[in-house]
Structure formats: structure tokens, C-alpha cells
Design an enzyme around this catalytic site. Sequence first.
Site, PDB file in Angstrom:
ATOM      1  N   SER A  74       0.701  -1.150   0.008  1.00 26.91           N
ATOM      2  CA  SER A  74       0.011   0.200   0.021  1.00 26.91           C
ATOM      3  C   SER A  74       0.804   1.215   0.005  1.00 26.91           C
ATOM      4  CB  SER A  74      -0.908   0.073   1.140  1.00 26.91           C
ATOM      5  OG  SER A  74      -0.231   0.097   2.370  1.00 26.91           O
ATOM      6  N   ILE A  75       1.511   1.316  -1.132  1.00 28.15           N
ATOM      7  CA  ILE A  75       2.539   2.291  -1.426  1.00 28.15           C
ATOM      8  C   ILE A  75       1.780   3.819  -1.216  1.00 28.15           C
ATOM      9  CG2 ILE A  75       4.425   3.455  -2.715  1.00 28.15           C
ATOM     10  CD1 ILE A  75       4.842   0.406  -1.471  1.00 28.15           C
ATOM     11  N   GLY A  76       0.659   3.931  -1.926  1.00 26.51           N
ATOM     12  CA  GLY A  76      -0.226   5.180  -1.912  1.00 26.51           C
ATOM     13  C   GLY A  76       0.337   6.195  -2.994  1.00 26.51           C
ATOM     14  N   LEU A  77       1.141   5.554  -4.010  1.00 23.19           N
ATOM     15  CA  LEU A  77       1.517   6.391  -5.212  1.00 23.19           C
ATOM     16  C   LEU A  77       2.594   7.650  -4.589  1.00 23.19           C
ATOM     17  CD1 LEU A  77      -1.702   6.910  -7.641  1.00 23.19           C
ATOM     18  CD2 LEU A  77      -0.026   4.926  -7.454  1.00 23.19           C
ATOM     19  N   CYS A 134      -7.015   4.075  -9.316  1.00 23.95           N
ATOM     20  CA  CYS A 134      -6.947   5.188  -8.325  1.00 23.95           C
ATOM     21  C   CYS A 134      -8.420   5.515  -7.999  1.00 23.95           C
ATOM     22  CB  CYS A 134      -6.457   6.373  -8.972  1.00 23.95           C
ATOM     23  SG  CYS A 134      -4.984   5.977  -9.773  1.00 23.95           S
ATOM     24  N   ASN A 203      -3.711  -4.848 -12.281  1.00 20.87           N
ATOM     25  CA  ASN A 203      -3.025  -4.310 -11.065  1.00 20.87           C
ATOM     26  C   ASN A 203      -3.537  -5.407  -9.987  1.00 20.87           C
ATOM     27  OD1 ASN A 203      -2.270  -2.432  -9.388  1.00 20.87           O
ATOM     28  ND2 ASN A 203      -3.020  -0.997 -10.766  1.00 20.87           N
ATOM     29  N   THR A 204      -3.180  -4.978  -8.630  1.00 21.60           N
ATOM     30  CA  THR A 204      -3.331  -5.859  -7.738  1.00 21.60           C
ATOM     31  C   THR A 204      -4.458  -6.120  -7.119  1.00 21.60           C
ATOM     32  OG1 THR A 204      -2.842  -4.151  -6.030  1.00 21.60           O
ATOM     33  CG2 THR A 204      -0.869  -5.141  -6.620  1.00 21.60           C
TER      34      THR A 204
HETATM   35  C1  LIG Z   1       5.202  -2.636  -4.486  1.00 21.49           C
HETATM   36  C2  LIG Z   1       4.459  -2.634  -5.616  1.00 21.49           C
HETATM   37  C3  LIG Z   1       4.251  -1.190  -6.068  1.00 21.49           C
HETATM   38  C4  LIG Z   1       3.391  -1.154  -7.265  1.00 21.49           C
HETATM   39  N1  LIG Z   1       3.075   0.189  -7.607  1.00 21.49           N
HETATM   40  C5  LIG Z   1       2.399   0.358  -8.630  1.00 21.49           C
HETATM   41  C6  LIG Z   1       2.238   1.565  -9.297  1.00 21.49           C
HETATM   42  O1  LIG Z   1       2.776   2.524  -8.917  1.00 21.49           O
HETATM   43  N2  LIG Z   1       1.334   1.896 -10.348  1.00 21.49           N
HETATM   44  C7  LIG Z   1       0.752   0.718 -10.889  1.00 21.49           C
HETATM   45  O2  LIG Z   1       0.133   0.797 -11.898  1.00 21.49           O
HETATM   46  N3  LIG Z   1       0.900  -0.477 -10.410  1.00 21.49           N
HETATM   47  C8  LIG Z   1       1.691  -0.861  -9.445  1.00 21.49           C
HETATM   48  N4  LIG Z   1       1.978  -1.918  -8.980  1.00 21.49           N
HETATM   49  C9  LIG Z   1       1.202  -3.131  -9.575  1.00 21.49           C
HETATM   50  C10 LIG Z   1       2.042  -3.801 -10.548  1.00 21.49           C
HETATM   51  O3  LIG Z   1       2.587  -3.220 -11.607  1.00 21.49           O
HETATM   52  C11 LIG Z   1       1.337  -5.060 -11.246  1.00 21.49           C
HETATM   53  O4  LIG Z   1       0.277  -4.814 -11.770  1.00 21.49           O
HETATM   54  C12 LIG Z   1       1.079  -6.035  -9.986  1.00 21.49           C
HETATM   55  O5  LIG Z   1       1.994  -6.140  -8.917  1.00 21.49           O
HETATM   56  C13 LIG Z   1       0.863  -7.531 -10.434  1.00 21.49           C
HETATM   57  O6  LIG Z   1       1.967  -8.066 -11.053  1.00 21.49           O
HETATM   58  P1  LIG Z   1       2.904  -8.986 -10.236  1.00 21.49           P
HETATM   59  O7  LIG Z   1       2.120  -9.927  -9.522  1.00 21.49           O
HETATM   60  O8  LIG Z   1       3.804  -9.594 -10.950  1.00 21.49           O
HETATM   61  O9  LIG Z   1       3.683  -8.252  -9.195  1.00 21.49           O
HETATM   62  C14 LIG Z   1       2.848  -2.305  -7.814  1.00 21.49           C
HETATM   63  C15 LIG Z   1       2.931  -3.478  -7.285  1.00 21.49           C
HETATM   64  C16 LIG Z   1       3.898  -3.569  -6.044  1.00 21.49           C
HETATM   65  C17 LIG Z   1       4.140  -5.042  -5.742  1.00 21.49           C
END
Ligand SMILES: Cc1cc2nc3c(=O)[nH]c(=O)nc-3n(C[C@H](O)[C@H](O)[C@H](O)COP(=O)(O)O)c2cc1C
Length: 314
Positions: A74-77, A134, A203-204
Site C-alpha cells: 500500500s505505497i499510496g503512489l 485510483c 493491477n493488484t
Molecule cells: C510494491 C508495488 C508497487 C506497485 N506500484 C504500482 C504503481 O505505482 N502503479 C501501478 O499501476 N501498479 C503498481 N503496482 C502493480 C504492479 O504493476 C502489477 O500490476 C501487480 O503487482 C501484478 O503483477 P505481479 O504479480 O507480477 O507483481 C505495484 C506493485 C507492487 C508489488
Amino acid sequence: MAKMNKNLSVKIGKIRMKNPVMVASGTFGYGKEYADLIDLKALGAIVTKTITLGPRIGNLTPRIAETASGMLNSIGLENDGVEAFIEEKLPFLRKIGIPVIVSIGAEDIVSFKKLAKRLDRAKGVSGIEVNISCPNLADYKTKKEKQAKLFSQDKRLAYKAIKAVRSATRLTIITKLTPNVTDITEIARAVKDAGSDAVSLVNTYMGMAVDTDTRRPMLGNVIGGLSGPAIKPMALKAVWDVYNSVDIPIIGMGGIMTPDDAIEFIICGSTAIALGTANFVYPDKSIEIIKDLGYYIKSNKLKDIRALRGSLSI
Ligand SMILES: Cc1cc2nc3c(=O)[nH]c(=O)nc-3n(C[C@H](O)[C@H](O)[C@H](O)COP(=O)(O)O)c2cc1C
């Protein structure tokens, strides 16, 4: 260094990539952080950490928690804003010589449009990834409503956001969708209709974890986004669903840790794939995957990587 292999080249909107392997937003900083660890030039493209119009301090700590086969964040951009990005981060990125896709986030449509307009004039940006996962703070009145809706959880809002970005730039637009919806295909269709050239899926997944000693949440923000191998089967299904119902290039991601994972995403319809959480565990995994995709194409006697896309046999 990974060999250039024409058989691996793909196109997303106007962006030509020499291979389909990208790094996912927020997991690769602004490229420089990984410069001593891998050969950045070998990547298909880099997607930067999401930036916003002005600086943001991000969420309360802790912002990361490990879970079974995955992690919550939960970085919060947190970021320094678009002007600082253009001045301090973009010069390094544009020197790498591969497509640079800048991820943008905003809490209202006007800010999305301003960001796109600003980046359109910036030298060295190949495309914009619009992170519509967002919260939309402008269109809702009560705090509860505001927290409930992300742009990408509402097809009307998603359409409006992308339409505004489209009107501000001729750069390739990739829309990053949240999987936290009932039907991701209707959101993908809405952003395509609004002019998005491609979608990034996914995304997550929203989740949480609790410290049983303190009975406190593991994350300062209480809830966060789950990523890593735990989400791969669900992410793969999102890709397959969209591939079968919306004619738009897909960048598949969610738990890709091995070359085989990447191949699964392509077989289910992804034009390109992105590594996220894997970058934290194996910083050079993307390079290994590029090499292995080449071997896979050759050993399976495929003409090129495009022949693999959507080739699921059922
Ligand atoms: C620590 C962290 C920070 C992330 N920050 C962003 C972000 O700034 N913008 C975004 O669109 N997705 C962000 N994501 C999501 C990833 O880009 C990706 O969509 C998601 O983690 C799924 O892929 P993965 O399972 O390979 O990590 C973040 C993921 C993680 C783990």
C-alpha cells in the site's frame, strides 16, 4: 546481453518492441535503480512507477507485508510529481534506447488530462499507461463513496478518464485495469471505446493481513494490493476473458516468476507481458525470460511470438 530476436518483436499501439517482456509499474522504480543489476537495453519496454500531477507523500507505513506466495503493498503512489519526473528521471530513461512508458495516476479527470498533455510535449516518452486503479475523488460526495469507487471500477468513469487523456495526446495509451470488479471485460470495452490502444491486466487484488500478537493490520493503510504467484491463476483468467471478448492488445501480468508463466500469459492472449513482484526477488528474471521465449519459439517450430498469442488449445 540477451540477443535481439526479430521473431520476438511485438507492437502495442504505435510502440514497436523488440521483445514482449516489460517491467511493471511501481516495481522497477524509474529504471536507474536497476541499471547496475541488469542490461536495461535488453528489455522490450520499461513502465515507470506511477506519477501524479503534484508530489504525493504516500500512505502510512508499514507499506509492504509478505503473504503466502505473494506480497501486499500500500505505497499510496508516493512520487515527486510530473515536473520533477521530467527534469530528474526522464533524461536517464530516454538514453536507454528502449520504449519508455510513463504511468500516470490522478484522482480527478482534469488532472489525468493535464498529465497527458504535459507528457505529450516531453521528449523521450513513447506511451502513457493510465493507472485508473485510483480512487475518483471528484465525482462523489461522501467520504465513503469516494473510497468505494476507483475509476476502473465504473465503466462510465473509466470511459470519461480515457476520453480526456485521448483528447490530450497522440501518444500510445495503455490503460491499466483493476481486477477488483465483477466483469473486467466491460471496463476493457469502455476504455477501448474511449480510445485506449491497449490494456494492462492486472493491477493488484485487494487484500489484508493481521499481526495476531498486536491484532493490528500488517499495513499502515489496513488494506493493500496483493501481487505475486498467489494471483497468477486469477490474472490469467482476466487476460483470457478480455482476449475473448474485446479486440484490443493486452499486456498480461500478475505473478509471472518464470519463463513458463510468461508463456502461459501469451497463450491466453497477451501481446506482451510484464514482471512485477519478480523484480524484487530476481532482478534479472526479465532477461532470462527474453532468452527462454526465443528458445521456446525455436523448439516449438513457431514462426514468431505472434503465432503463440491466444493459441490455447481447448
Ligand atoms: C510494491 C508495488 C508497487 C506497485 N506500484 C504500482 C504503481 O505505482 N502503479 C501501478 O499501476 N501498479 C503498481 N503496482 C502493480 C504492479 O504493476 C502489477 O500490476 C501487480 O503487482 C501484478 O503483477 P505481479 O504479480 O507480477 O507483481 C505495484 C506493485 C507492487 C508489488
